[in-house]
Design an enzyme around this catalytic site. Structure first.
Site, PDB file in Angstrom:
ATOM      1  N   THR A  50      10.664  24.457 -18.576  1.00 50.07           N
ATOM      2  CA  THR A  50      11.031  23.644 -17.463  1.00 50.07           C
ATOM      3  C   THR A  50      11.297  22.309 -17.708  1.00 50.07           C
ATOM      4  OG1 THR A  50       8.759  22.989 -17.222  1.00 50.07           O
ATOM      5  CG2 THR A  50       9.291  25.201 -16.404  1.00 50.07           C
ATOM      6  N   ALA A  96       0.579  27.941 -20.207  1.00 55.10           N
ATOM      7  CA  ALA A  96       1.864  28.048 -19.276  1.00 55.10           C
ATOM      8  C   ALA A  96       1.383  27.668 -17.789  1.00 55.10           C
ATOM      9  CB  ALA A  96       2.664  28.982 -19.279  1.00 55.10           C
ATOM     10  N   THR A 114       3.870  29.481 -10.531  1.00 57.51           N
ATOM     11  CA  THR A 114       3.384  29.567 -11.986  1.00 57.51           C
ATOM     12  C   THR A 114       1.917  29.557 -12.049  1.00 57.51           C
ATOM     13  OG1 THR A 114       5.459  28.338 -12.668  1.00 57.51           O
ATOM     14  CG2 THR A 114       3.414  28.176 -14.074  1.00 57.51           C
ATOM     15  N   THR A 146      -8.670  23.366 -16.392  1.00 58.91           N
ATOM     16  CA  THR A 146      -8.853  21.854 -16.237  1.00 58.91           C
ATOM     17  C   THR A 146     -10.151  21.588 -15.486  1.00 58.91           C
ATOM     18  OG1 THR A 146      -8.063  19.877 -15.060  1.00 58.91           O
ATOM     19  CG2 THR A 146      -7.639  22.195 -14.107  1.00 58.91           C
ATOM     20  N   ASP A 147     -10.707  20.280 -15.815  1.00 57.12           N
ATOM     21  CA  ASP A 147     -12.015  20.034 -15.020  1.00 57.12           C
ATOM     22  C   ASP A 147     -11.594  19.447 -13.742  1.00 57.12           C
ATOM     23  OD1 ASP A 147     -10.369  17.497 -15.499  1.00 57.12           O
ATOM     24  OD2 ASP A 147     -12.067  16.284 -16.391  1.00 57.12           O
ATOM     25  N   GLU A 148     -10.412  19.440 -13.336  1.00 55.94           N
ATOM     26  CA  GLU A 148     -10.060  18.849 -11.757  1.00 55.94           C
ATOM     27  C   GLU A 148     -10.391  20.035 -10.993  1.00 55.94           C
ATOM     28  OE1 GLU A 148      -6.265  17.162 -10.851  1.00 55.94           O
ATOM     29  OE2 GLU A 148      -6.035  16.335 -12.824  1.00 55.94           O
ATOM     30  N   TYR A 172      -2.315  20.985  -7.220  1.00 61.60           N
ATOM     31  CA  TYR A 172      -2.349  21.417  -8.474  1.00 61.60           C
ATOM     32  C   TYR A 172      -3.747  21.874  -9.012  1.00 61.60           C
ATOM     33  CZ  TYR A 172      -3.577  20.669 -13.536  1.00 61.60           C
ATOM     34  OH  TYR A 172      -3.977  21.059 -14.818  1.00 61.60           O
ATOM     35  N   LYS A 176      -5.075  25.831  -9.960  1.00 59.99           N
ATOM     36  CA  LYS A 176      -5.807  26.041 -11.145  1.00 59.99           C
ATOM     37  C   LYS A 176      -6.887  26.868 -10.984  1.00 59.99           C
ATOM     38  CE  LYS A 176      -4.654  25.131 -15.014  1.00 59.99           C
ATOM     39  NZ  LYS A 176      -4.016  26.118 -16.117  1.00 59.99           N
ATOM     40  N   ASN A 202      -6.562  15.028 -21.458  1.00 61.91           N
ATOM     41  CA  ASN A 202      -5.859  14.821 -22.725  1.00 61.91           C
ATOM     42  C   ASN A 202      -4.862  13.721 -22.845  1.00 61.91           C
ATOM     43  OD1 ASN A 202      -5.713  17.972 -24.284  1.00 61.91           O
ATOM     44  ND2 ASN A 202      -7.094  17.336 -22.812  1.00 61.91           N
ATOM     45  N   ASP A 303      -1.898   4.066  -3.562  1.00 58.79           N
ATOM     46  CA  ASP A 303      -2.785   5.075  -4.098  1.00 58.79           C
ATOM     47  C   ASP A 303      -2.192   6.526  -3.978  1.00 58.79           C
ATOM     48  OD1 ASP A 303      -4.711   5.996  -5.675  1.00 58.79           O
ATOM     49  OD2 ASP A 303      -6.356   5.453  -3.974  1.00 58.79           O
TER      50      ASP A 303
HETATM   51  P1  NAD Z   1       2.610  20.336 -19.713  1.00 63.38           P
HETATM   52  O1  NAD Z   1       3.220  20.388 -18.358  1.00 63.38           O
HETATM   53  O2  NAD Z   1       3.035  19.459 -20.765  1.00 63.38           O
HETATM   54  O3  NAD Z   1       3.310  22.064 -20.349  1.00 63.38           O
HETATM   55  C1  NAD Z   1       3.378  23.092 -19.462  1.00 63.38           C
HETATM   56  C2  NAD Z   1       4.592  23.929 -20.158  1.00 63.38           C
HETATM   57  O4  NAD Z   1       4.329  25.011 -19.608  1.00 63.38           O
HETATM   58  C3  NAD Z   1       5.738  23.590 -20.272  1.00 63.38           C
HETATM   59  O5  NAD Z   1       6.161  23.639 -21.821  1.00 63.38           O
HETATM   60  C4  NAD Z   1       6.541  24.403 -19.455  1.00 63.38           C
HETATM   61  O6  NAD Z   1       7.939  24.497 -19.794  1.00 63.38           O
HETATM   62  C5  NAD Z   1       5.987  25.765 -19.526  1.00 63.38           C
HETATM   63  N1  NAD Z   1       5.918  26.585 -18.285  1.00 63.38           N
HETATM   64  C6  NAD Z   1       5.613  25.925 -16.955  1.00 63.38           C
HETATM   65  N2  NAD Z   1       5.907  27.118 -16.046  1.00 63.38           N
HETATM   66  C7  NAD Z   1       6.176  28.092 -16.872  1.00 63.38           C
HETATM   67  C8  NAD Z   1       6.477  29.417 -16.541  1.00 63.38           C
HETATM   68  N3  NAD Z   1       6.542  29.879 -15.042  1.00 63.38           N
HETATM   69  N4  NAD Z   1       6.767  30.474 -17.599  1.00 63.38           N
HETATM   70  C9  NAD Z   1       6.537  30.086 -18.730  1.00 63.38           C
HETATM   71  N5  NAD Z   1       6.302  28.623 -19.172  1.00 63.38           N
HETATM   72  C10 NAD Z   1       6.190  27.747 -18.128  1.00 63.38           C
HETATM   73  O7  NAD Z   1       1.202  20.845 -19.706  1.00 63.38           O
HETATM   74  P2  NAD Z   1      -0.093  20.469 -20.583  1.00 63.38           P
HETATM   75  O8  NAD Z   1      -0.482  19.103 -20.095  1.00 63.38           O
HETATM   76  O9  NAD Z   1       0.212  20.769 -21.924  1.00 63.38           O
HETATM   77  O10 NAD Z   1      -1.244  21.298 -19.987  1.00 63.38           O
HETATM   78  C11 NAD Z   1      -1.212  22.565 -20.483  1.00 63.38           C
HETATM   79  C12 NAD Z   1      -2.394  23.363 -20.027  1.00 63.38           C
HETATM   80  O11 NAD Z   1      -3.439  22.779 -19.889  1.00 63.38           O
HETATM   81  C13 NAD Z   1      -2.089  23.746 -18.436  1.00 63.38           C
HETATM   82  O12 NAD Z   1      -2.587  24.944 -17.977  1.00 63.38           O
HETATM   83  C14 NAD Z   1      -2.965  22.533 -17.807  1.00 63.38           C
HETATM   84  O13 NAD Z   1      -3.345  22.967 -16.570  1.00 63.38           O
HETATM   85  C15 NAD Z   1      -4.076  22.459 -18.814  1.00 63.38           C
HETATM   86  N6  NAD Z   1      -4.909  21.248 -19.104  1.00 63.38           N
HETATM   87  C16 NAD Z   1      -4.098  20.061 -19.267  1.00 63.38           C
HETATM   88  C17 NAD Z   1      -4.854  18.854 -19.341  1.00 63.38           C
HETATM   89  C18 NAD Z   1      -4.094  17.534 -19.572  1.00 63.38           C
HETATM   90  O14 NAD Z   1      -4.826  16.482 -19.597  1.00 63.38           O
HETATM   91  N7  NAD Z   1      -2.685  17.452 -19.804  1.00 63.38           N
HETATM   92  C19 NAD Z   1      -6.202  18.708 -19.486  1.00 63.38           C
HETATM   93  C20 NAD Z   1      -6.743  19.812 -19.249  1.00 63.38           C
HETATM   94  C21 NAD Z   1      -6.339  21.166 -19.025  1.00 63.38           C
HETATM   95  O1  DAU Z   2      -8.609  16.174 -15.719  1.00 65.65           O
HETATM   96  C1  DAU Z   2      -7.437  16.943 -16.445  1.00 65.65           C
HETATM   97  C2  DAU Z   2      -6.280  16.771 -15.692  1.00 65.65           C
HETATM   98  O2  DAU Z   2      -5.629  15.445 -16.171  1.00 65.65           O
HETATM   99  C3  DAU Z   2      -5.021  17.834 -16.269  1.00 65.65           C
HETATM  100  O3  DAU Z   2      -5.645  18.947 -15.738  1.00 65.65           O
HETATM  101  C4  DAU Z   2      -3.841  17.432 -15.727  1.00 65.65           C
HETATM  102  O4  DAU Z   2      -2.977  18.498 -16.059  1.00 65.65           O
HETATM  103  C5  DAU Z   2      -3.546  16.022 -16.379  1.00 65.65           C
HETATM  104  O5  DAU Z   2      -2.155  15.651 -15.684  1.00 65.65           O
HETATM  105  C6  DAU Z   2      -4.358  15.016 -15.721  1.00 65.65           C
HETATM  106  O6  DAU Z   2      -4.306  14.941 -14.559  1.00 65.65           O
HETATM  107  P1  DAU Z   2      -4.661  13.216 -13.927  1.00 65.65           P
HETATM  108  O7  DAU Z   2      -3.976  13.234 -12.491  1.00 65.65           O
HETATM  109  O8  DAU Z   2      -6.032  12.894 -14.234  1.00 65.65           O
HETATM  110  O9  DAU Z   2      -3.597  12.462 -14.949  1.00 65.65           O
HETATM  111  P2  DAU Z   2      -2.456  11.551 -14.792  1.00 65.65           P
HETATM  112  O10 DAU Z   2      -2.251  11.204 -16.250  1.00 65.65           O
HETATM  113  O11 DAU Z   2      -1.385  11.901 -13.911  1.00 65.65           O
HETATM  114  O12 DAU Z   2      -3.211  10.291 -14.032  1.00 65.65           O
HETATM  115  C7  DAU Z   2      -4.589   9.718 -14.814  1.00 65.65           C
HETATM  116  C8  DAU Z   2      -5.219   8.676 -13.894  1.00 65.65           C
HETATM  117  O13 DAU Z   2      -4.299   7.486 -13.815  1.00 65.65           O
HETATM  118  C9  DAU Z   2      -5.282   9.221 -12.418  1.00 65.65           C
HETATM  119  O14 DAU Z   2      -6.441   8.384 -11.887  1.00 65.65           O
HETATM  120  C10 DAU Z   2      -4.005   8.524 -11.728  1.00 65.65           C
HETATM  121  C11 DAU Z   2      -3.791   7.230 -12.553  1.00 65.65           C
HETATM  122  N1  DAU Z   2      -2.485   6.833 -12.747  1.00 65.65           N
HETATM  123  C12 DAU Z   2      -1.439   7.957 -13.074  1.00 65.65           C
HETATM  124  C13 DAU Z   2      -0.217   7.203 -13.087  1.00 65.65           C
HETATM  125  C14 DAU Z   2       0.747   8.441 -13.491  1.00 65.65           C
HETATM  126  C15 DAU Z   2      -2.225   5.602 -12.105  1.00 65.65           C
HETATM  127  O15 DAU Z   2      -3.061   4.905 -11.766  1.00 65.65           O
HETATM  128  N2  DAU Z   2      -0.673   5.226 -12.359  1.00 65.65           N
HETATM  129  C16 DAU Z   2       0.290   6.108 -12.779  1.00 65.65           C
HETATM  130  O16 DAU Z   2       1.293   5.900 -12.683  1.00 65.65           O
END
Ligand code: NAD
Ligand code: DAU
Length: 370
Positions: A50, A96, A114, A146-148, A172, A176, A202, A303
C-alpha cells in the site's frame, strides 16, 4: 540500524517465518533484525505494498538465500492458504495493518477491511493449515498490536497493564481492538498458539513521513511549518523501533501462547516538548537548515478529532517474565533516527508524492510540503 544480538536460541530448529506487513515501518525493521540474527531461518515477507509499504526497505536482503518477498493481500484467503503450504510456515509475525489514526478518521473502510477482515482471514487460514499438520504446539502466531486499544489516560492514571479494559476511541484503534479479540478467541476456542503484543509509539528508520517524528524531521529540513495538534499537551510513550523488534523476538522465542505482553519505552513525553527537543537536535545535527532556530516553525493547528490525551505502558510483565527491557534512551534513539533521515533523503523525498500532498492538504488544510 538495529542493534544486533547474539543468536539466543542456537539449539532450536530453524523456523519458517511468514512476516506480514514486512515492507512497512516496524515490519521492515523486524525483517532486518530477524535476518541478521537468525540466518538459518526461512523468512517470507508478505505485503500488499500500500502507500505505506516500500520494497526499498528490504532491498539489501533481496538476493539473500532463505529470503523471499511476495506481494499479496492478507484478505485473499486462497492466496494465503497456498503460501502457507508452499513455504511450510510454522511461525507467523503479523504486522500488516492500516496504521495511521488520521487516515482512519478520513476513511475508516480500509481499516476494517485490513485490520479486522484481513486478520480474521489470516487466522482462519493459519488455523486450517495448523490443524492439517496435527496442531503442532511449537507453532506461533504473533499478533502485533497497539496500546491505543486501551483508550486514553488522565494525567494521574497508572499506565496500561495487560488487564486494562479495552476502550478504543478511533476507527484505527477500534479495528485493532477487533483484531486483538479475534487473535485471543482463536487461542481460547481452537487452541491456536496465538500471542498478542500491545506496544506504545515507535520511532526510527523507515518511518513513513505522515507520522509525528518523521514529519517533524522532514519539515524542519524543508523549512516548512511544524503542525502541532491542539495545545500540544497530549502525551505519548516513545519506544525506539529496534527495542520493539528485540521485544517481539523474545516473545516469539520465549512467550507463552494465549498471553498478552505490553511493550513500552517508559518515555512519556508531551508532544510539544518532543517537537521542541527535535528542533534542538536538528539545529545541532543538520547542516544549513533553511530556518533557524527550527522552533520558529512550530505552528499550532486544529486538534485531531477524538484525540487521545495520554498513553503510557506498564511493561513490567515482559521484563519480569521474558527479561526484556529497552536499550535506547529517548535521546540516543532520536539521535540515531535523525542521523538516518539526514543520510537517507533518497528514501523519503520520493514519498512526498502527489498522493501524499493531497492527503496532507486534507488533514492540515495548509500548504503541502514539496
Ligand atoms: P505501516 O503502516 O508502516 O506498515 C504497514 C504495512 O502493512 C505496509 O507495508 C503495508 O503495505 C502493509 N499492508 C497494509 N494492508 C495490507 C494488506 N491488506 N495485506 C498485506 N499487507 C498490507 O505500519 P507500522 O507502523 O509498521 O505498524 C505495524 C504494526 O504494528 C501494525 O499492526 C500497527 O498497528 C502496530 N503498531 C504500530 C506502532 C507504531 O508506533 N507505528 C505501535 C504499536 C503497534
Ligand atoms: O500508540 C501506538 C500508536 O502510535 C500506533 O498504534 C499507531 O500505528 C501509530 O501511528 C501511533 O499513533 P499516534 O496517533 O500516537 O501517532 P502519530 O505519530 O500520528 O501522532 C503522535 C502524536 O502527535 C499524537 O498525539 C498526535 C500528534 N501529532 C501528530 C501529527 C502527525 C501532531 O501534533 N501533529 C502531527 O502532524
Amino acid at each position: 540500524m538495529i542493534n544486533s544480538q547474539p543468536e539466543q536460541t542456537l539449539l532450536r530448529e530453524p523456523c519458517r517465518l511468514l512476516i506480514t506487513g514486512g515492507a512497512g515501518f516496524i515490519g521492515s525493521n523486524f525483517v532486518h533484525h530477524w535476518c541478521n540474527n537468525y540466518k538459518r531461518d526461512r523468512v517470507v515477507v508478505l505485503d500488499a505494498l500500500t502507500y505505506a509499504g516500500n520494497r526499498q526497505n528490504l532491498a539489501s536482503l533481496e538476493n539473500r538465500e532463505n529470503f523471499r518477498f511476495v506481494k499479496g493481500n492478507i484478505c485473499d484467503r486462497a492466496f494465503i492458504d497456498s503460501l502457507l503450504q508452499e513455504e511450510n510456515i510454522d511461525t507467523v509475525a503479523h504486522f500488516a495493518a492500516e496504521s495511521h489514526v488520521d487516515r482512519s478518521i478520513l476513511g475508516p473502510d480500509a481499516f476494517i477491511q485490513t485490520n479486522v477482515v484481513g486478520t480474521f482471514t489470516l487466522l482462519e487460514s493459519f488455523r486450517h493449515y495448523w490443524m492439517s499438520r496435527g496442531q503442532p504446539q511449537s507453532d506461533r502466531f504473533l499478533h502485533v498490536s497497539t496500546d491505543e486499544v486501551y483508550g486514553s489516560l488522565a494525567p494521574d492514571d497508572p499506565p496500561f497493564t495487560e488487564t486494562t479494559p479495552y476502550a478504543p476511541n478511533s476507527p484505527y484503534s477500534a479495528s485493532k481492538a477487533g483484531s486483538d479479540h479475534l487473535a485471543r478467541a482463536y487461542y481460547h476456542t481452537y487452541g491456536l498458539p496465538t500471542i498478542i503484543t500491545n506496544c506504545s509509539n515507535n520511532y526510527g528508520s523507515y518511518h513513513f513521513p505522515e507520522k509525528l517524528i518523521p514529519l517533524m524531521c522532514i519539515n524542519i529540513l524543508l523549512g516548512k511549518p511544524l503542525p502541532v495538534y491542539g495545545d500540544g499537551q497530549n502525551v505519548r510513550d516513545w519506544l525506539y523501533v529496534g527495542d520493539h523488534c528485540r521485544a517481539l523476538d523474545v516473545v516469539i522465542n520465549q512467550g507463552k501462547p494465549g498471553e498478552t505482553y505490553n511493550i513500552g519505552g517508559n518515555n512519556e513525553v508531551k508532544n510539544l516538548d518532543l517537537v521542541e527537543l527535535l528542533c534542538q537536535l536538528m539545529d545541532e545535527l543538520a547542516p544549513h537548515l533553511p530556518v533557524q532556530p527550527s522552533t520558529k516553525l512550530i505552528t499550532f493547528v486544529k486538534d485531531r478529532p477524538g484525540h487521545d490525551r495520554r498513553y503510557a505502558i506498564d511493561a513490567s510483565k515482559i521484563k519480569r517474565e521474558l527479561g526484556w527491557t529497552p536499550q535506547e534512551t529517548l535521546l540516543s534513539g532520536l539521535r540515531q533516527t535523525i542521523a538516518w533521515y539526514l543520510n537517507n533523503r533518497d528514501w523519503w523525498q520520493p514519498l512526498l508524492s502527489e498522493e501524499y500532498q493531497a492527503y496532507y492538504q486534507k488533514v492540515y488544510g495548509i500548504e503541502a510540503i514539496k
